[in-house]
Design a protein around this motif. Structure first.
Motif, PDB file in Angstrom:
ATOM      1  N   PHE A  14      28.397 -79.681 -23.935  1.00 46.41           N
ATOM      2  CA  PHE A  14      27.010 -79.388 -24.492  1.00 46.41           C
ATOM      3  C   PHE A  14      26.722 -80.309 -25.255  1.00 46.41           C
ATOM      4  O   PHE A  14      27.231 -80.724 -26.409  1.00 46.41           O
ATOM      5  CB  PHE A  14      27.346 -77.943 -25.061  1.00 46.41           C
ATOM      6  CG  PHE A  14      27.551 -76.783 -24.250  1.00 46.41           C
ATOM      7  CD1 PHE A  14      26.539 -76.120 -23.616  1.00 46.41           C
ATOM      8  CD2 PHE A  14      28.881 -76.436 -23.828  1.00 46.41           C
ATOM      9  CE1 PHE A  14      26.668 -75.124 -22.441  1.00 46.41           C
ATOM     10  CE2 PHE A  14      28.928 -75.634 -22.922  1.00 46.41           C
ATOM     11  CZ  PHE A  14      28.130 -74.931 -22.280  1.00 46.41           C
ATOM     12  N   ASP A  16      23.283 -81.515 -27.950  1.00 46.21           N
ATOM     13  CA  ASP A  16      22.193 -81.151 -28.664  1.00 46.21           C
ATOM     14  C   ASP A  16      21.468 -82.540 -28.949  1.00 46.21           C
ATOM     15  O   ASP A  16      21.852 -83.210 -29.666  1.00 46.21           O
ATOM     16  CB  ASP A  16      22.502 -80.754 -30.147  1.00 46.21           C
ATOM     17  CG  ASP A  16      21.231 -80.127 -30.817  1.00 46.21           C
ATOM     18  OD1 ASP A  16      20.226 -80.230 -30.547  1.00 46.21           O
ATOM     19  OD2 ASP A  16      21.733 -79.605 -32.135  1.00 46.21           O
ATOM     20  N   SER A  27      33.459 -73.809 -19.959  1.00 43.63           N
ATOM     21  CA  SER A  27      32.402 -72.811 -19.532  1.00 43.63           C
ATOM     22  C   SER A  27      32.217 -72.607 -18.025  1.00 43.63           C
ATOM     23  O   SER A  27      32.897 -73.192 -17.121  1.00 43.63           O
ATOM     24  CB  SER A  27      31.275 -73.511 -20.101  1.00 43.63           C
ATOM     25  OG  SER A  27      30.096 -72.583 -19.899  1.00 43.63           O
ATOM     26  N   ALA A  29      28.935 -72.695 -17.033  1.00 45.87           N
ATOM     27  CA  ALA A  29      27.828 -73.264 -16.957  1.00 45.87           C
ATOM     28  C   ALA A  29      28.091 -74.687 -15.840  1.00 45.87           C
ATOM     29  O   ALA A  29      29.075 -75.094 -15.944  1.00 45.87           O
ATOM     30  CB  ALA A  29      27.222 -73.686 -17.941  1.00 45.87           C
ATOM     31  N   SER A  31      25.553 -77.769 -13.996  1.00 46.09           N
ATOM     32  CA  SER A  31      24.530 -79.070 -14.248  1.00 46.09           C
ATOM     33  C   SER A  31      24.720 -79.937 -12.955  1.00 46.09           C
ATOM     34  O   SER A  31      25.708 -80.427 -12.582  1.00 46.09           O
ATOM     35  CB  SER A  31      24.794 -79.443 -15.665  1.00 46.09           C
ATOM     36  OG  SER A  31      23.682 -80.606 -15.933  1.00 46.09           O
ATOM     37  N   VAL A  46      25.245 -80.225 -20.358  1.00 48.06           N
ATOM     38  CA  VAL A  46      24.167 -79.144 -20.570  1.00 48.06           C
ATOM     39  C   VAL A  46      23.712 -79.327 -21.680  1.00 48.06           C
ATOM     40  O   VAL A  46      24.230 -79.504 -22.880  1.00 48.06           O
ATOM     41  CB  VAL A  46      24.868 -77.672 -20.558  1.00 48.06           C
ATOM     42  CG1 VAL A  46      23.751 -76.822 -20.655  1.00 48.06           C
ATOM     43  CG2 VAL A  46      25.452 -77.524 -19.095  1.00 48.06           C
ATOM     44  N   ASP A  47      22.121 -79.679 -21.821  1.00 45.02           N
ATOM     45  CA  ASP A  47      21.491 -79.911 -22.912  1.00 45.02           C
ATOM     46  C   ASP A  47      20.911 -78.682 -23.439  1.00 45.02           C
ATOM     47  O   ASP A  47      20.697 -77.822 -22.817  1.00 45.02           O
ATOM     48  CB  ASP A  47      20.246 -80.805 -22.326  1.00 45.02           C
ATOM     49  CG  ASP A  47      20.658 -82.373 -22.220  1.00 45.02           C
ATOM     50  OD1 ASP A  47      21.670 -82.819 -22.907  1.00 45.02           O
ATOM     51  OD2 ASP A  47      19.801 -83.021 -21.404  1.00 45.02           O
ATOM     52  N   VAL A  48      21.418 -78.477 -24.881  1.00 46.95           N
ATOM     53  CA  VAL A  48      20.736 -77.405 -25.424  1.00 46.95           C
ATOM     54  C   VAL A  48      19.810 -77.695 -26.543  1.00 46.95           C
ATOM     55  O   VAL A  48      19.844 -78.904 -27.001  1.00 46.95           O
ATOM     56  CB  VAL A  48      21.987 -76.599 -26.047  1.00 46.95           C
ATOM     57  CG1 VAL A  48      23.197 -75.978 -25.260  1.00 46.95           C
ATOM     58  CG2 VAL A  48      22.766 -77.490 -27.243  1.00 46.95           C
ATOM     59  N   GLU A  49      18.848 -76.829 -26.834  1.00 48.37           N
ATOM     60  CA  GLU A  49      18.013 -76.968 -27.774  1.00 48.37           C
ATOM     61  C   GLU A  49      18.252 -76.855 -29.188  1.00 48.37           C
ATOM     62  O   GLU A  49      17.953 -77.431 -30.013  1.00 48.37           O
ATOM     63  CB  GLU A  49      16.895 -75.848 -27.671  1.00 48.37           C
ATOM     64  CG  GLU A  49      16.201 -75.740 -26.201  1.00 48.37           C
ATOM     65  CD  GLU A  49      14.803 -75.751 -26.464  1.00 48.37           C
ATOM     66  OE1 GLU A  49      14.297 -75.625 -27.250  1.00 48.37           O
ATOM     67  OE2 GLU A  49      14.281 -76.122 -25.243  1.00 48.37           O
ATOM     68  N   SER A  51      22.178 -76.294 -31.966  1.00 49.76           N
ATOM     69  CA  SER A  51      23.514 -76.139 -31.991  1.00 49.76           C
ATOM     70  C   SER A  51      23.837 -75.803 -33.599  1.00 49.76           C
ATOM     71  O   SER A  51      23.068 -75.794 -34.265  1.00 49.76           O
ATOM     72  CB  SER A  51      24.231 -77.461 -31.401  1.00 49.76           C
ATOM     73  OG  SER A  51      24.179 -78.475 -32.243  1.00 49.76           O
TER      74      SER A  51
END
Length: 81
Positions: A14, A16, A27, A29, A31, A46-49, A51
């Motif tokens: 993941f 940020d 996970s 998830a 991608s 997976v890019d997250v907005e 964290s």
């Protein structure tokens, strides 16, 4: 346990992008993108907005509400009794 009942649980990175921070965890998830991690292996990313590195609560930049000042202003305006 029944076969094909649960989703695939695998290592995922993941990321940020705002904080330049990434972490590897497990996970379900998925991608289409992948990244080469420090151990030389390639993992889906997976890019997250947001964290823990960019969230105001965890970085100590959260605003605190001055509730005592608001109560005092209310009592001055409407009379405390």
């Amino acid at each position: 346990m029944q076969q094909d009942k649960h989703p695939d649980y695998h290592p995922v990175v993941f990321r940020d992008r705002a904080a330049g921070y990434a972490f590897l965890t497990r996970s379900t998830a998925t991608s289409d993108q992948s990244i080469e991690w420090d151990d030389g292996e390639t993992y889906p990313v997976v890019d997250v907005e947001i964290s823990s590195e960019s969230h105001p609560f965890y970085t100590g930049k959260a605003r605190t509400v001055d509730s005592e000042g608001r109560v005092a202003a209310f009592e001055r305006r409407y009379g405390g009794g």
